[in-house]
Write a protein that holds these residues in place. Structure first.
Motif, PDB file in Angstrom:
ATOM      1  N   ALA A  48       0.828  -1.212   0.000  1.00 46.60           N
ATOM      2  CA  ALA A  48       0.000   0.000   0.000  1.00 46.60           C
ATOM      3  C   ALA A  48       0.860   1.259   0.000  1.00 46.60           C
ATOM      4  N   ASN A  49       0.316   2.322  -0.576  1.00 46.78           N
ATOM      5  CA  ASN A  49       0.927   3.655  -0.572  1.00 46.78           C
ATOM      6  C   ASN A  49       2.285   3.729  -1.261  1.00 46.78           C
ATOM      7  N   THR A  50       2.464   2.963  -2.324  1.00 45.48           N
ATOM      8  CA  THR A  50       3.685   3.068  -3.121  1.00 45.48           C
ATOM      9  C   THR A  50       3.301   3.632  -4.484  1.00 45.48           C
ATOM     10  N   PRO A  51       4.250   4.246  -5.168  1.00 45.68           N
ATOM     11  CA  PRO A  51       3.947   4.749  -6.517  1.00 45.68           C
ATOM     12  C   PRO A  51       3.497   3.615  -7.430  1.00 45.68           C
ATOM     13  N   ASP A  52       2.748   3.953  -8.480  1.00 45.11           N
ATOM     14  CA  ASP A  52       2.207   2.911  -9.357  1.00 45.11           C
ATOM     15  C   ASP A  52       3.291   2.084 -10.035  1.00 45.11           C
ATOM     16  N   TYR A  53       4.487   2.652 -10.265  1.00 45.05           N
ATOM     17  CA  TYR A  53       5.538   1.897 -10.945  1.00 45.05           C
ATOM     18  C   TYR A  53       6.187   0.847 -10.037  1.00 45.05           C
ATOM     19  N   ILE A  54       5.988   0.947  -8.717  1.00 50.29           N
ATOM     20  CA  ILE A  54       6.458  -0.113  -7.815  1.00 50.29           C
ATOM     21  C   ILE A  54       5.304  -1.102  -7.686  1.00 50.29           C
ATOM     22  N   LYS A  55       5.452  -2.233  -8.376  1.00 50.31           N
ATOM     23  CA  LYS A  55       4.367  -3.204  -8.447  1.00 50.31           C
ATOM     24  C   LYS A  55       4.154  -3.928  -7.136  1.00 50.31           C
ATOM     25  N   GLY A  56       5.202  -4.026  -6.323  1.00 55.66           N
ATOM     26  CA  GLY A  56       5.114  -4.738  -5.056  1.00 55.66           C
ATOM     27  C   GLY A  56       6.409  -5.456  -4.785  1.00 55.66           C
ATOM     28  N   VAL A  57       6.314  -6.620  -4.127  1.00 57.51           N
ATOM     29  CA  VAL A  57       7.497  -7.403  -3.790  1.00 57.51           C
ATOM     30  C   VAL A  57       7.266  -8.868  -4.123  1.00 57.51           C
ATOM     31  N   ILE A  58       8.366  -9.584  -4.316  1.00 59.14           N
ATOM     32  CA  ILE A  58       8.319 -11.039  -4.456  1.00 59.14           C
ATOM     33  C   ILE A  58       9.291 -11.626  -3.447  1.00 59.14           C
TER      34      ILE A  58
END
Length: 164
Positions: A48-58
């Motif tokens: 949550a609350n990250t820029p759209d270009y940071i898709k997340g984590v693996i």
């Protein structure tokens, strides 16, 4: 023995190898020594609350790896994910980062003289992460300083995501 000799000849010639990849209609290149592995795009855990270009984590073999979608980062149209979408895992010193691209093209060897400086566009376009441009056959390849980009202040959120 000959493999070691070829590598020494390669280094002595002043050439450097780059991995080329595509984003939309454009082709980019990054230093191959920064590439840890290339894999298919897997689902990521959104933060949550990250820029759209940071898709997340693996989770890659016990290491939490932030994933950046380069199409969104470079504003190169809508990101679509299909069987051709690729994730390049980068090893940037103490940090491992995943980079989503449309596809990987090739590995090319370039001399420093082949890389032309990026033109200045003033404040309209930030070229600080572009090492230069290379004309190859009928196409232009943009050489990106991937370590400078991924460790930049604006990407500082990657550190926050990685430590979350």
């Amino acid at each position: 023995m000959s493999e070691v000799m070829e590598e020494q000849d390669f280094i002595a010639s002043g050439q450097q190898e780059f991995l080329t990849f595509t984003l939309g209609e454009e082709e980019y290149a990054i230093d191959i020594l920064k590439v840890q592995e290339i894999r298919g795009y897997d689902g990521v855990t959104r933060i949550a609350n990250t820029p759209d270009y940071i898709k997340g984590v693996i989770n890659m073999r016990g290491v939490i790896v932030p994933v950046v979608d380069m199409r969104l980062k470079f504003h190169v149209g809508e990101a679509t994910y299909n069987q051709f979408t690729v994730m390049i895992i980068l090893n940037l010193g103490a940090r491992v980062v995943g980079m989503v691209v449309d596809g990987v093209s090739d590995v090319v060897a370039l001399n420093a003289e082949q890389i032309r400086p990026a033109p200045e566009f003033g404040a309209a376009l930030d070229t600080q992460y572009i090492k230069g441009l290379v004309s190859m056959e009928e196409r232009m390849v943009i050489v990106v300083d991937i370590e400078r980009l991924m460790t930049s202040q604006e990407m500082g959120l990657v550190d926050a995501v990685a430590s979350a």
